[in-house]
Design an enzyme around this catalytic site. Sequence first.
Site, PDB file in Angstrom:
ATOM      1  N   ASP A   1       2.004  -0.065  -2.250  1.00  0.00           N
ATOM      2  CA  ASP A   1       2.199   0.833  -1.108  1.00  0.00           C
ATOM      3  C   ASP A   1       0.932   0.999  -0.280  1.00  0.00           C
ATOM      4  O   ASP A   1      -0.156   0.630  -0.722  1.00  0.00           O
ATOM      5  CB  ASP A   1       2.600   2.231  -1.619  1.00  0.00           C
TER       6      ASP A   1
ATOM      7  N   TYR B   1      -1.824  -1.050 -14.465  1.00  0.00           N
ATOM      8  CA  TYR B   1      -2.343  -0.218 -13.383  1.00  0.00           C
ATOM      9  C   TYR B   1      -3.334   0.803 -13.931  1.00  0.00           C
ATOM     10  O   TYR B   1      -3.250   1.192 -15.102  1.00  0.00           O
ATOM     11  CB  TYR B   1      -1.193   0.558 -12.716  1.00  0.00           C
TER      12      TYR B   1
END
Lengths: 266, 266
Positions: free
Chosen positions: B53, B111
Amino acid sequence: MSRTLQLRLAYNGERFSGWQIQPDQRTVQGVLRDAIQNICGETVIPKGSSRTDAGVHAADQVASFTTSSTYTPDVWRRALNAHLPKDVVVLRSSDVHPSFNPTTEAVTKRYRYRIHDGEVRPVLARPFVWQWNSRLDVSAMQKASTLLIGEHDFSSFENPSSPRASKVRKINDLTIQRHTGGECSSDSEIWIEIEGNGFLYNMVRIIAGTLLMVGTGKRPETWVGDVLADRQRTSAGPTAPAQGLLLLQINLKPQTVVAARNGSSS
Amino acid sequence: MSRTLQLRLAYNGERFSGWQIQPDQRTVQGVLRDAIQNICGETVIPKGSSRTDAGVHAADQVASFTTSSTYTPDVWRRALNAHLPKDVVVLRSSDVHPSFNPTTEAVTKRYRYRIHDGEVRPVLARPFVWQWNSRLDVSAMQKASTLLIGEHDFSSFENPSSPRASKVRKINDLTIQRHTGGECSSDSEIWIEIEGNGFLYNMVRIIAGTLLMVGTGKRPETWVGDVLADRQRTSAGPTAPAQGLLLLQINLKPQTVVAARNGSSS
């Protein structure tokens, strides 16, 4: 009644034209003056320990200003942090003796210069490092750096555009190490840390640029001694870019710390 | 003859509207397409493993594209780095099987989510952390996080604007630790690292926001189990801001690696 407040500040130098107020430029001193004015209505130019250049970062700058406001130091800290832009922060605040001068009270200053030496440029650390495309010889840089430790005439390491009266400064510590665990878990970052009783204009950046010449193998380790002896700027290496430089710590005279501890908060 | 190149990319997400090409937006996929076009004249939309994003950073994104150019993978890497803007970099490049698809070949993704928990905001790490003003209970967050490890229906941790067909994902590892040695040498930074076989839309950020609710003491550790069982987004905590998220690593299927090693470079 007027009193003097001492501040410890950190800032990201990326979007500042340095510490010192200049017409039509965004400066740390300028945004601090504006914040003080917004909080108490007084127009006062804060003083700083180190006039960092455009692009130079600070983890611990010392500043001070005089005010007639009676807010406690902690209320001042919170109010300043609410009014300052996001790339500056007041870490601590305390009352100090009215004669406090952050320039003359600094006993030692410590800087870190970061070099990224690898063909693959860093994208996250980019505003904080000098990117060099080939691997540097840290061991040679370390050996060369020992020639700079101690009290010397550093004329060769001064930007002549802003000469100081005396060129003699004392470097207490100069360490050069590869820093691991950085971006992408590589070891492609070198930290030059240097502590001294004061620095000539651009001195840390010229030292970094000179040591880099040794790290590339273009100059032998002993060359740094010759540069020092020459006492002229043209003998040294290039001025390393501002973005790699971080003002890490400022140690103040002991009496100042005592004054701050005993200082009244009103 | 056409061939497929695989790239490993890192980028600073600060000035990108995410990975995926969108009209009138600066995207990673878009600048990569432009760079390829400038190098060989071919218009090709590169594929990516993870549609990060806006504001999300990457230390190791996988991308691929097809070209009829005969440049070696290393010439491609250098040419791309010369043409790409400074906030993206190609770390590695290799030839892969023409059927290579970075989305389906990803076995696990890892992540890191960074939270800065301290009243004094970080100025250097600012674009890379979620700033939280009070100290979080990392031990409670660690205990709560164990409830998420393993294979589960993660419906509660999906942004419903972009639903996936199956809500079942497997989290292999979830570690939460205070990171010391950061800005100003404080320990005010928490790293949440999470590895899984795939993630629903905004899943890592919703997990971070949910664990933060436990860290503040607003919710007990066991609440995370209830959230999981509810299978609805409204039960979970807020979506943590994009800037704290870093795509750390993508592990590909073994056969892909073999194909890359044996791949022809022309």
